[in-house]
Design a protein around this motif. Structure first.
Motif: not given
Length: 75
Positions: A30-40
């Motif tokens: 799970v990655s958390g990004h600078l734009d506030g999104t979370i990607k699985f």
């Protein structure tokens, strides 16, 4: 796992990644990004799911042991 090492390097190079968490059984990231999104991510080259849950960068994430709950913190 070679695939997840590659995926992590790829996501850092391509996306504004700020934090990540690896599942306890190494089956997904799970990655958390600078734009506030979370990607699985699992075994695909593209994220399986993208959630827009925060208004600012994700500063920390934790996958709970039962892997049914992800905790995320934003600035």
């Amino acid at each position: 796992n070679f695939f997840f090492n590659f995926l992590l390097i790829f996501s850092i190079a391509v996306f504004p990644l700020h934090s990540f968490a690896l599942s306890h059984d190494d089956s997904f990231i799970v990655s958390g990004h600078l734009d506030g999104t979370i990607k699985f991510w699992s075994s695909n080259e593209k994220p399986e799911k993208i959630f827009d849950l925060h208004d600012d960068k994700i500063t920390s994430m934790e996958i709970l042991k039962n892997e049914n709950l992800l905790l995320s913190i934003s600035k």
